[in-house]
Design an enzyme around this catalytic site. Structure first.
Site: not given
Length: 655
Positions: A440, A218, A516
């Site tokens: 998908e 960052t 998932d």
């Protein structure tokens, strides 16, 4: 002494005495009466002097005198030194010799005389000296390779990088983007160093330190470099791991040396990168004391930053992404007065970062054209990720023999960052490819018809490195700071859309939903055990800390069972709703899957042709896809953007 050594060495080479056993000494020399005398050297070796002739006798006075003088004069007083043997001990040797002479009937007055001398064996001394010298040389080479200075005497010297006002390569605040709040806070340190009277007149004191905290990439170290470039004062940079060595006391010595050098050139700035290497919390119950050296280093750092003899003029900056493990004494005001959060940039911050890196690349359009659109394509990306994407796009353009970098190259770079390198030669059967396409497609259709799910930005079934057989990328409608239970439920359903499509349409499920299911499990456990969404668990929060090594959980086994049952029940309800949604839009799922098999990559425009406009989008709602197509010059008329939540961003969906 050198002459004595050479003479003794040459004599030893000429005479070459023969080593024999004590048994051979008795039978071959003592029994025939050939032994003139015995000289025991260093209480270890018995040297046997043989008579020149059987009737020759040595003078006892000469032998005694040689023994008294402690020299080898006795060796040359009569007889020849031709044999030697080792003795176990002086006492056992004398007993065995006396016993043997009695057995041979030798009169006690005629016993073989034995004398004892001490000698310097130069060959052994040379070997010892040579081995010591070799050991020192090896240790010196090892210390040099470990980077411990020019030798062991410089082992306590801190190896820092010093940047002064005359340095040629500098970084300024204009080179840092995406962290305006952190930049503003750190600029106050620079202002104080440049104009201290402005603050001292009001009674203000210079802050002693600031801790830069944030995820990797960052810009914490970049902010520190910019501080060095803007302040115009000496800047001493060192890593936390540079203090740690296996030698006791080295870390504390290097801390003292670092601050000694900083005070010499005060006012100055000291930057310690990855301070968690030495600043970890001290364990009160650690009886093994395995971290004594690290604790000594930390204690010395605490004293140098704010101790009895501390002087002003030195500001300490430090960077870490593990604030939770730092010692409390290190974090208190007076040492680190400020904790500056350097978080991942929001969409405006990402555009600013792109504006820094894009002018360095040869583009086919203005940098502003790309910065606005690429910022919309990269939710959740840090500054280091953006720099890598710009470099990767230039590499891809060069690989394809292009003269300029286009949007197609940037999209390929983002795809590679998300899913890995494209595997063009990967062999996939038609059945597996069809399974991936329907998987998908299930994600895309579920997200399209769920109100709180993020709309699809792109879906592909091209095999890649980390995403295995395919992945989907989503564009958050808004940059959420807070998420409701309904939003998380729809996100769970969308994640389960691939498994539901396989079950409803193909009739068989595969292992493609592993990623998932991991996300769903983590998300649902957070809702039940962290966010307090479950009525059965109540308003309790048990956050899971990855760096924690606690052996016991902060709740009972009964509560654990309740949490597990709640998670299973919530995931089951989400899956039932997802299956019902896929059954209602079975034809749309099949159409999207077949189109995906044909084109391999689908975007939002392709889905609009098949599914129609998304029913939950209003005309005044600005999505990241709209920003991607048109930029966001007029976006301020709609709303002020906030930062992207950690749970959102590009997701790898299959494999």
């Amino acid at each position: 002494m050198i002459g004595l050594f050479l003479s003794s060495f040459s004599l030893g080479l000429c005479e070459k005495p023969q080593e024999i056993s004590f048994q051979e000494f008795k039978n071959k020399l003592l029994e025939p009466g050939l032994v003139e005398r015995i000289v025991v050297s260093n209480n270890v070796v018995a040297k046997v002097y043989v008579k020149d002739s059987p009737g020759d006798q040595a003078s006892d006075d000469v032998v005694a005198q040689g023994a008294v003088n402690g020299t080898d004069h006795a060796r040359n007083s009569g007889g020849q030194y031709k044999h030697y043997f080792n003795i176990g001990s002086v006492e056992s040797f004398e007993q065995n010799l006396e016993k043997a002479q009695k057995a041979f009937g030798i009169d006690p007055h005629d016993y073989v005389p034995v004398t004892y001398i001490s000698e310097i064996i130069w060959s052994d001394k040379l070997m010892t000296f040579a081995s010591t010298l070799i050991t020192c040389l090896v240790m010196g080479c090892m210390l040099a390779r470990l980077g411990l200075g020019d030798g062991i005497f410089n082992i306590g010297k801190a190896h820092f990088t010093k940047v002064d006002k005359d340095a040629k390569t500098k970084v300024f605040f204009k080179d840092v983007a995406g962290c305006d709040e952190a930049k503003q806070e750190i600029m106050e340190f620079v202002s104080f160093l440049k104009n201290p009277k402005k603050y001292e007149e009001l009674g203000a004191k210079m802050p002693k330190g600031a801790l830069l905290v944030g995820p990797p990439g960052t810009g914490k170290t970049l902010l520190a470099k910019a501080t060095a470039g803007e302040s115009g004062v000496p800047f001493l940079s060192i890593s936390g791991s540079d203090f740690m060595e296996t030698f006791v006391g080295v870390g504390a010595a290097r801390v003292r040396n670092l601050f000694k050098e900083a005070r010499k050139c005060a006012p100055s700035i000291v930057f310690i990168d990855e301070i968690d290497a030495i600043g970890g919390a001290r364990d009160e119950g650690d009886f093994s004391r395995a971290n004594d050296e690290r604790e000594r280093t930390l204690n010395q750092l605490l004293v140098e930053m704010d101790g009895f003899g501390t002087t002003s003029g030195v500001i300490v900056l430090a960077g870490t992404n593990r604030l939770e493990i730092l010692d409390k004494a290190l974090l208190r005001p007076g040492r680190f007065d400020r904790k500056i959060m350097v978080d991942k940039p929001d969409i405006k911050g990402r555009e600013q970062i792109f504006r820094i890196y894009l002018p360095k690349i040869k583009l086919d359009n203005e940098p502003a054209f790309y910065s606005q659109r690429l910022a919309a394509l990269t939710p959740g990306f840090a500054g280091a990720d953006i720099a890598n994407i710009c470099n990767e796009a230039a590499l891809i353009a060069a690989r394809s023999e292009s003269t300029q970098v286009t949007m197609q190259h940037f999209e390929a770079a983002i795809d590679r960052t998300i899913g890995g390198l494209e595997k063009k030669n990967k062999v996939i059967s038609k059945l597996e490819r069809r399974t991936v396409a329907y998987h998908e497609s299930g994600h895309a259709v579920a997200g399209w018809f769920l109100e709180h799910a993020d709309p699809l930005l792109k879906v592909t079934i091209v095999p890649r490195g980390t995403a295995a057989l395919g992945f989907a990328q989503y564009a958050p409608t808004d940059d959420h700071l807070l998420l409701t239970r309904e939003q998380l439920f729809d996100m769970t359903c969308m994640a389960l859309g691939g498994r539901a499509a396989e079950q409803v349409i193909l009739g068989k499920i595969s292992t493609g939903a592993q990623d998932d299911l991991e996300k769903v499990t983590k998300m649902t456990y957070a809702q039940v055990a962290v966010y307090g969404f479950s009525d059965k668990v109540g308003l309790l929060s048990f956050p899971q800390r990855e760096d924690s090594y606690e052996l016991t959980k902060p709740y009972s086994s009964k509560t654990a069972a309740i949490i597990d049952n709640e998670v299973r029940e919530w995931v089951g309800k989400a899956y039932e709703k997802t299956v019902q949604l896929i059954e209602e839009h079975k034809e749309e799922v099949s159409q999207v899957a077949e189109l995906l098999l044909e084109k391999e990559v689908l975007r939002k425009d392709d889905l609009v042709k098949v599914l129609g406009e998304r029913p939950f989008e209003s005309s005044d709602q600005v999505t990241n896809y709209d920003r991607f197509k048109q930029g966001f010059q007029d976006e301020d008329n709609h709303k002020t953007l906030m930062k992207v939540p950690l749970v959102e961003g590009p997701e790898e969906e299959y494999g």
